[in-house]
Design an enzyme around this catalytic site. Structure first.
Site, PDB file in Angstrom:
ATOM      1  N   LYS A  87      48.975  54.262  46.715  1.00  0.00           N
ATOM      2  CA  LYS A  87      48.161  53.063  46.944  1.00  0.00           C
ATOM      3  C   LYS A  87      48.695  52.353  48.184  1.00  0.00           C
ATOM      4  CE  LYS A  87      46.108  49.583  43.895  1.00  0.00           C
ATOM      5  NZ  LYS A  87      46.346  48.814  42.670  1.00  0.00           N
TER       6      LYS A  87
HETATM    7  O1  G3P Z   1      45.189  46.342  40.768  1.00  0.00           O
HETATM    8  C1  G3P Z   1      44.571  45.460  41.623  1.00  0.00           C
HETATM    9  C2  G3P Z   1      43.573  44.528  40.994  1.00  0.00           C
HETATM   10  O2  G3P Z   1      42.877  45.166  39.988  1.00  0.00           O
HETATM   11  C3  G3P Z   1      44.123  43.187  40.608  1.00  0.00           C
HETATM   12  O3  G3P Z   1      43.339  42.496  39.696  1.00  0.00           O
HETATM   13  O4  G3P Z   1      42.960  40.631  38.135  1.00  0.00           O
HETATM   14  O5  G3P Z   1      44.975  40.583  39.638  1.00  0.00           O
HETATM   15  O6  G3P Z   1      42.718  40.225  40.565  1.00  0.00           O
HETATM   16  P1  G3P Z   1      43.502  40.909  39.497  1.00  0.00           P
END
Ligand code: G3P
Length: 218
Positions: A87
């Site tokens: 990633k």
């Molecule tokens: O893994 C990256 C992404 O899915 C993060 O999600 O909920 O922290 O905005 P969030």
């Protein structure tokens, strides 16, 4: 449509895997820290532990921000397990690194994508997955799902192989809307997957079926 779980919590990964519908796992440095996983060796071991539970792709994020460091770190991550997808953040050196990994056959997930232009660059560089963060766009009054639709349109225009991985999914409606738009993958919390199960008419219907069976089989 692939379902990924967005967590570094092994119990939740196991639960989603046991459900039989899990296609992969995404993690990020914040999710690792949330589980108390710190220190390089522990982090690398945790990725291996995740790969031992889940059968699909496992995104492991680099924490470097320069090209040379990202290459070194990404190659180390990719060597951990065949399920690992490196990633890489959507920055200039990240795009160069994605191109390098792509040429070497190392799979990548371009993360922190918030615009069509970024998604176009990720596809041009040969990213395996592109991760537009829909929840974080919604958080700032911008339509995250619209970004997924626009990227879908652009990728279909040119038949890019890069898979749209709708990230920052927060709830069940995000999952359903991503499916309607045609996102290749969604990654969200376990609750966003389990929420798909629920309907009150299913619960009341099952209760009646079981009650009627009981009556007829006393
Ligand atoms: O893994 C990256 C992404 O899915 C993060 O999600 O909920 O922290 O905005 P969030």
């Amino acid at each position: 449509m692939k379902f990924f779980i967005d967590t570094a919590n092994l119990d939740q990964i196991r639960e989603a895997q046991d459900l039989g519908v899990l296609d992969g796992v995404t993690t990020n440095p914040s999710l690792m820290a949330k589980e108390g996983i710190t220190g390089r060796e522990n982090i690398l071991q945790h990725y291996k532990d995740i790969c031992a539970i889940a059968t699909g792709d496992v995104s492991a994020e680099v924490i470097s921000t320069t090209y040379d460091e990202m290459i070194k770190e990404g190659e180390e991550l990719a060597a951990l397990h065949e399920q690992i997808v490196v990633k890489v953040p959507m920055i200039k050196d990240g795009i160069k690194a994605i191109k390098y990994f792509s040429d070497k056959g190392i799979r990548t997930n371009c993360t922190l994508v918030f615009s069509c232009g970024q998604a176009l660059l990720a596809a041009k560089a040969g990213a395996t997955y592109v991760s537009p963060f829909i929840g974080r766009l919604d958080d700032i009054s911008t339509d995250g799902l619209n970004l997924i639709a626009e990227i879908r349109h652009i990728y279909d225009n040119y038949m890019f192989d890069t898979q749209i991985l709708a990230a920052s999914v927060r709830h069940t409606m995000h999952v359903i809307d991503c499916a309607k738009i045609g996102a290749d993958v969604m990654t969200g919390p376990l609750s966003s997957i389990e929420g798909l199960l629920r309907h009150p008419l299913t619960d009341s219907g099952l209760a009646k079926f079981l009650a009627d069976y009981e009556k007829g089989n006393k």
